[in-house]
Design a protein around this motif. Structure first.
Motif: not given
Length: 75
Positions: A22-23, A1-4, A35-37, A12-15
């Motif tokens: 992914t946001w 799911m991507a939120v914009v 960024v990934t976390a 881009e933030l990927e959890l």
């Protein structure tokens, strides 16, 4: 799911983990920073508690990584 949401360059933030996703912040051009976390560690970081792992810069400006690591939200 991507939120914009928001205007400006894409960040881009990927959890990762059980609740992953992914946001994307911004709507112009390609991704400027990625960024990934781990999702639990990222929430711990946002709340001001020390996380077990760090945030990883996958692509883009290293200065942004410091900004992401310094984010804090009062829950």
């Amino acid at each position: 799911m991507a939120v914009v949401w928001a205007e400006g360059p894409n960040n881009e933030l990927e959890l990762t983990g059980e609740v992953s996703g992914t946001w994307r912040l911004g709507r112009t051009g390609g991704t400027a920073v990625r960024v990934t976390a781990d999702e639990v560690d990222f929430c711990r970081r946002l709340s001001g508690r020390p996380p077990d792992t760090g945030v990883s810069l996958e692509a883009g400006d290293a200065d942004v990584l410091g900004l992401v690591e310094a984010l804090q939200v009062l829950f």
